[in-house]
Design an enzyme around this catalytic site. Structure first.
Site, short mmCIF file in Angstrom:
data_model
loop_
_atom_site.label_atom_id
_atom_site.label_comp_id
_atom_site.label_asym_id
_atom_site.label_seq_id
_atom_site.Cartn_x
_atom_site.Cartn_y
_atom_site.Cartn_z
N CYS A 127 0.80 -1.23 0.00
CA CYS A 127 0.00 0.00 0.00
C CYS A 127 0.82 1.27 0.00
O CYS A 127 0.72 2.08 -0.92
CB CYS A 127 -0.93 -0.02 1.20
SG CYS A 127 -1.95 -1.48 1.22
C1 UGA Z 1 -1.02 0.73 5.45
C2 UGA Z 1 -1.75 1.74 6.34
O1 UGA Z 1 -1.14 1.79 7.62
C3 UGA Z 1 -3.24 1.35 6.48
O2 UGA Z 1 -3.93 2.35 7.21
C4 UGA Z 1 -3.86 1.23 5.08
O3 UGA Z 1 -5.20 0.82 5.15
C5 UGA Z 1 -3.08 0.20 4.28
O4 UGA Z 1 -1.70 0.61 4.20
C6 UGA Z 1 -3.73 0.13 2.92
O5 UGA Z 1 -3.62 1.11 2.18
O6 UGA Z 1 -4.47 -0.81 2.64
P1 UGA Z 1 0.02 -1.69 5.88
O7 UGA Z 1 0.54 -1.63 4.49
O8 UGA Z 1 -0.65 -2.94 6.35
O9 UGA Z 1 -1.04 -0.50 6.15
O10 UGA Z 1 1.28 -1.47 6.82
P2 UGA Z 1 1.75 -0.41 7.92
O11 UGA Z 1 1.46 -0.91 9.26
O12 UGA Z 1 1.28 0.94 7.56
O13 UGA Z 1 3.33 -0.49 7.68
C7 UGA Z 1 3.88 -0.14 6.42
C8 UGA Z 1 5.37 -0.22 6.46
O14 UGA Z 1 5.92 0.84 7.21
C9 UGA Z 1 5.96 -1.50 7.06
O15 UGA Z 1 6.99 -1.96 6.22
C10 UGA Z 1 6.50 -1.06 8.40
O16 UGA Z 1 7.59 -1.83 8.83
C11 UGA Z 1 6.93 0.36 8.09
N1 UGA Z 1 7.00 1.24 9.26
C12 UGA Z 1 5.86 1.51 9.97
C13 UGA Z 1 8.19 1.82 9.61
O17 UGA Z 1 9.25 1.60 8.96
N2 UGA Z 1 8.23 2.66 10.68
C14 UGA Z 1 7.12 2.94 11.42
O18 UGA Z 1 7.25 3.73 12.39
C15 UGA Z 1 5.92 2.35 11.06
#
Ligand code: UGA
Length: 470
Positions: free
Chosen positions: A295
């Site tokens: 996403c």
């Molecule tokens: C993301 C959004 O958080 C959701 O709200 C949205 O619905 C979804 O995309 C979508 O568009 O369907 P998701 O892809 O499941 O959700 O993952 P996240 O929890 O957002 O994490 C994304 C990435 O960011 C991961 O690789 C995680 O490791 C990284 N991340 C997250 C960081 O590097 N640092 C952080 O502080 C948080």
């Protein structure tokens, strides 16, 4: 909180009464059984809604009908089996199921084109099929777009396809809403149980009323903010949300690069301190290997492409994307400085999924790291609690695969922590000391206490903690 605005048409009062009455016994189709479609079908069915999941992939439908989920998500199979047994949920490849229901949710994928824009062919095909069926349907039907689409798509693409193929009129014979999802992989069932908000973009008041009534029933007893707005506003809310999260991550990773140049800077302390400012908040400030998944990377690129298409400045998101693309390779630099050369060194990677609690490896930073290590002729060994088999399909014989942490790190020259699984967080300095030649750990997710690890004689490095020199 209530936000009521929108291009509200004047629906026929009688039509609304009839439709709402019928919809008290909701039957819905969820079209497109990917991550969003499966979790949503299972959730709604467990809430008592009659759900028919539709997908063109026969094998997927067969597995789901047998209670086997093609995606990994906590408790998903438990809820899936319960809904199947309760006869609230069924799956089919036959679009005619739409005729038996009053709402159709479109949850098909919108993958990236090579230029970063999104490919909406699945949305178009699905919409065409629904339109053709609406021709035969006697009563009102509500179409709800859940797929992430760029602003204007519902109005300029979906609506005309529905009208052309049904020969019917929007607002009179059918309604249309844009209802973006905000599910986090690995937490989707919980996010569905208690969403932070529900955004309803509506073609007209009737469409919005019906969808709001549906959600009020599904979430009865809970106070969930419902935001009603224009179709395009709802489409853009989704992109703004994900682009903002991505920006926070790239921002903290940019600051972490400064920390890595200095001898006494720790990004974790900086993130903690600025996160206490309520205007900033501590979430999404974990520095590391950058964001992956299906996403954030896709949505940032799509928004860049949309800005460019409209002759608007995309430099902010361009930088967000560029920082993210180069972030995973920082661990290679650290690794190389620690070992002098990577050639013929055994490098163990703990974590392949783009984040914990999922087996999803799409755009996982691990994949970039592995690619680069192979290029540098290192001997790469991998372990992940859920995703090893998926990675095997990509790298085949080029690397080795392990089915336990200990097998993976045994005799390794260096261990890279790439995903913050709980299983890895529990490892102690002793676990590394007893398995590795001379323990060097590069913690790409900042999960260990550097003082504790260093005191035990481990060469411990993490992103944003002092200079690379070891
Ligand atoms: C993301 C959004 O958080 C959701 O709200 C949205 O619905 C979804 O995309 C979508 O568009 O369907 P998701 O892809 O499941 O959700 O993952 P996240 O929890 O957002 O994490 C994304 C990435 O960011 C991961 O690789 C995680 O490791 C990284 N991340 C997250 C960081 O590097 N640092 C952080 O502080 C948080």
């Amino acid at each position: 909180m209530w936000v009521n605005q929108g291009p509200i048409g004047r629906p026929l009062a009688t039509l609304l009464t009839v439709s709402v009455k019928k919809m008290n016994n909701y039957s819905v189709t969820v079209i497109g059984l990917g991550y969003v479609g499966i979790t949503m079908s299972v959730f709604l069915a467990n809430k008592g809604v009659n759900v028919i999941g539709i997908d063109i992939d026969y094998d997927k439908v067969k597995h789901l009908s047998a209670g086997i989920s093609p995606i990994y998500e906590k408790n998903i199979e438990k809820y899936l089996v319960k809904a199947l047994n309760d006869k609230k949920l069924s799956f089919t490849t036959d679009y005619n199921a739409v005729l038996k229901t009053n709402i159709s949710f479109i949850t098909v994928g919108t993958p990236s084109n090579p230029d970063g824009s999104i490919n909406i062919n699945y949305v178009k095909n699905t919409t065409k099929s629904i339109g053709e069926l609406l021709k035969e349907k006697k009563d009102y039907h509500l179409i709800v777009t859940r797929s992430t689409v760029i602003p204007g798509t519902n109005h300029n693409v979906i609506k005309p396809i529905l009208e052309k193929n049904s020969g019917k009129r929007i607002g009179k014979d059918f309604g249309l809403c844009m209802n973006p999802e905000f599910l986090k992989e690995g937490n989707a069932m919980k996010d569905l149980e208690k969403p932070s908000r529900i955004v309803i973009g509506e073609f007209d008041k009737n469409s919005g009323d019906l969808l709001e009534k549906f959600y009020r029933q599904v979430y009865r007893g809970l106070k969930i903010p419902i935001i009603r707005t224009y179709l395009s506003t709802a489409e853009l809310i989704k992109y703004a949300n994900n682009a903002f999260l991505a920006t926070k991550i790239s921002f903290i990773n940019m600051i972490s690069r400064i920390c890595d140049k200095l001898t006494d800077c720790d990004i974790n302390t900086i993130a903690y301190a600025i996160g206490l400012d309520p205007r900033i908040s501590p979430l999404f400030l974990r520095a590391g290997l950058g964001y992956g998944g299906s996403c954030l990377p896709k949505d940032v690129k799509a928004l860049i492409s949309f800005l460019n298409m409209n002759n608007l400045d995309s430099s902010l998101l361009y930088a967000v994307n560029r920082i993210n693309n180069t972030q995973p390779l920082n661990v290679i630099k650290i690794c190389e400085q620690a070992l002098q050369t990577l050639k013929n060194k055994k490098i163990s990677i703990l974590g392949l999924a783009f984040k914990p609690d999922t087996d999803d490896i799409r755009n996982s930073p691990s994949l970039k790291i592995i690619d680069e290590l192979i290029h540098r002729e290192a001997h790469v060994t991998l372990y992940d609690p859920k995703a090893v088999d998926k990675v095997k399909k990509i790298f085949a014989e080029k690397i080795s695969y392990s089915y336990s942490v200990h097998q993976c790190i045994n005799q390794a020259d260096c261990v890279i922590i790439a995903t913050e699984w709980d299983e890895f967080k529990k490892l102690t300095p002793q676990d590394f000391l007893k398995s590795m030649k001379k323990p060097i750990i590069i913690d790409g997710r900042g999960i260990y206490n550097h003082k504790e690890f260093r005191e035990k004689g481990i060469v411990y490095k993490r992103i944003g903690l002092g200079p690379y020199k070891i």
